[in-house]
Design a protein around this motif. Structure first.
Motif, short mmCIF file in Angstrom:
data_model
loop_
_atom_site.label_atom_id
_atom_site.label_comp_id
_atom_site.label_asym_id
_atom_site.label_seq_id
_atom_site.Cartn_x
_atom_site.Cartn_y
_atom_site.Cartn_z
N ARG A 234 6.32 -108.89 44.40
CA ARG A 234 7.03 -108.59 45.64
C ARG A 234 8.50 -108.26 45.35
N THR A 235 9.13 -109.08 44.51
CA THR A 235 10.53 -108.83 44.13
C THR A 235 10.64 -107.53 43.35
N PHE A 236 9.69 -107.30 42.45
CA PHE A 236 9.69 -106.07 41.65
C PHE A 236 9.61 -104.84 42.54
N ASN A 237 8.65 -104.83 43.47
CA ASN A 237 8.48 -103.68 44.35
C ASN A 237 9.73 -103.41 45.18
N ARG A 238 10.36 -104.48 45.69
CA ARG A 238 11.56 -104.31 46.51
C ARG A 238 12.72 -103.75 45.68
N ASN A 239 12.94 -104.34 44.49
CA ASN A 239 14.05 -103.88 43.65
C ASN A 239 13.82 -102.46 43.14
N PHE A 240 12.58 -102.14 42.82
CA PHE A 240 12.28 -100.80 42.31
C PHE A 240 12.54 -99.75 43.39
N LYS A 241 12.10 -100.02 44.61
CA LYS A 241 12.30 -99.05 45.68
C LYS A 241 13.77 -98.89 46.02
N GLU A 242 14.54 -99.97 45.92
CA GLU A 242 15.98 -99.89 46.17
C GLU A 242 16.65 -98.97 45.16
N CYS A 243 16.14 -98.96 43.93
CA CYS A 243 16.75 -98.17 42.86
C CYS A 243 16.25 -96.72 42.86
N TYR A 244 14.94 -96.51 43.03
CA TYR A 244 14.35 -95.19 42.88
C TYR A 244 13.95 -94.52 44.20
N GLY A 245 13.96 -95.27 45.29
CA GLY A 245 13.61 -94.69 46.58
C GLY A 245 12.14 -94.56 46.85
#
Length: 254
Positions: A234-245
């Motif tokens: 869950r944390t990974f998905n949120r941080n990844f989308k914040e960085c790559y959109g």
């Protein structure tokens, strides 16, 4: 940075466009050749404006960042110290006064024959060694060097080095500070002022970038997350989308 086969773990190359990346370090020697536009970099405490047809090299564990103020294209090549032992040994005694050189069209064309774009298959030991030798020879010939003055490293450098080697583990501001024997509050203030992000943000950024590399190389979303230091999808998905959109799954499917 990309993951490669056993040979390519010693040598990697990639085309990049208009890259911006915060202050960081590598254990390898890095060569950057600008093929179009102008690239701005910060290397070892000095700012460089690198136009088309020029290149720079970055020493092992030398803090550097990319700042593209306009559109540009470049080739980034990372070479393990094991592949350029003579150059690495030279850099222990001498430092570059002027690390930017104008590379010849002959050198560029020769590298293109050795390093096809896009990549196709593994590189042979011969190709890797030849490309490494050609690059180091070109920069040794055209850069100006002086006897190295070994000054004391500061806490930010020590923190960058520790984080680069341990970001896949469960590290924190406190553990980084403890590892380099400094106060965590002092480190946080100095790190933010120098790098432009907090220690926690920087660790998270490296993890996300590393996970993107894994995704591009065929790893599953969960393997990419856990092999990059994330303990929660869950944390990974949120941080990844914040960085790559986009989500990791969407990124992997592109």
């Amino acid at each position: 940075m990309f993951l490669f086969s056993k040979v390519e773990q010693l040598f990697s190359y990639q085309n990049r466009t208009s890259i911006t990346f915060p202050l960081h370090i590598h254990r390898s020697i890095e060569f950057v050749l600008v093929t179009d536009g102008i690239l701005n970099m910060y290397i070892g405490g000095k700012e460089y404006t690198i136009p088309k047809g020029h290149g720079v090299f970055i020493e092992p564990y030398e803090p550097h960042s990319f700042n593209s103020k306009e559109e540009n294209e470049m080739i980034i090549i990372e070479v393990s110290l094991d592949l350029c032992e003579s150059f690495a040994a030279y850099l222990t005694e001498y430092s570059a006064e002027d690390r930017m050189v104008r590379y010849s069209s002959e050198l560029f064309e020769y590298l293109k024959t050795l390093l096809p774009m896009p990549k196709s298959g593994d590189l042979s030991q011969t190709v890797v060694k030849t490309a490494s030798a050609v690059l180091t020879e070109a920069f040794l010939e055209h850069c100006r060097f002086s006897v190295r003055q070994n000054g004391k490293r500061d806490s930010v450098f020590d923190a960058l080095r520790y984080i680069s080697e341990n970001f896949r583990n469960g590290i924190s501001v406190e553990s980084v500070a403890e590892s380099i024997s400094v106060n965590s509050d002092c480190l946080s203030r100095k790190f933010s002022a120098t790098v432009g992000m907090t220690v926690t943000e920087y660790i998270r950024y490296l993890r996300v970038c590393h996970s993107a590399t894994l995704l591009l190389n065929g790893f599953s979303v969960s393997d990419s997350a856990f092999n990059s230091g994330f303990s929660s999808l869950r944390t990974f998905n949120r941080n990844f989308k914040e960085c790559y959109g986009v989500t990791p799954a969407e990124f992997r499917a592109k």
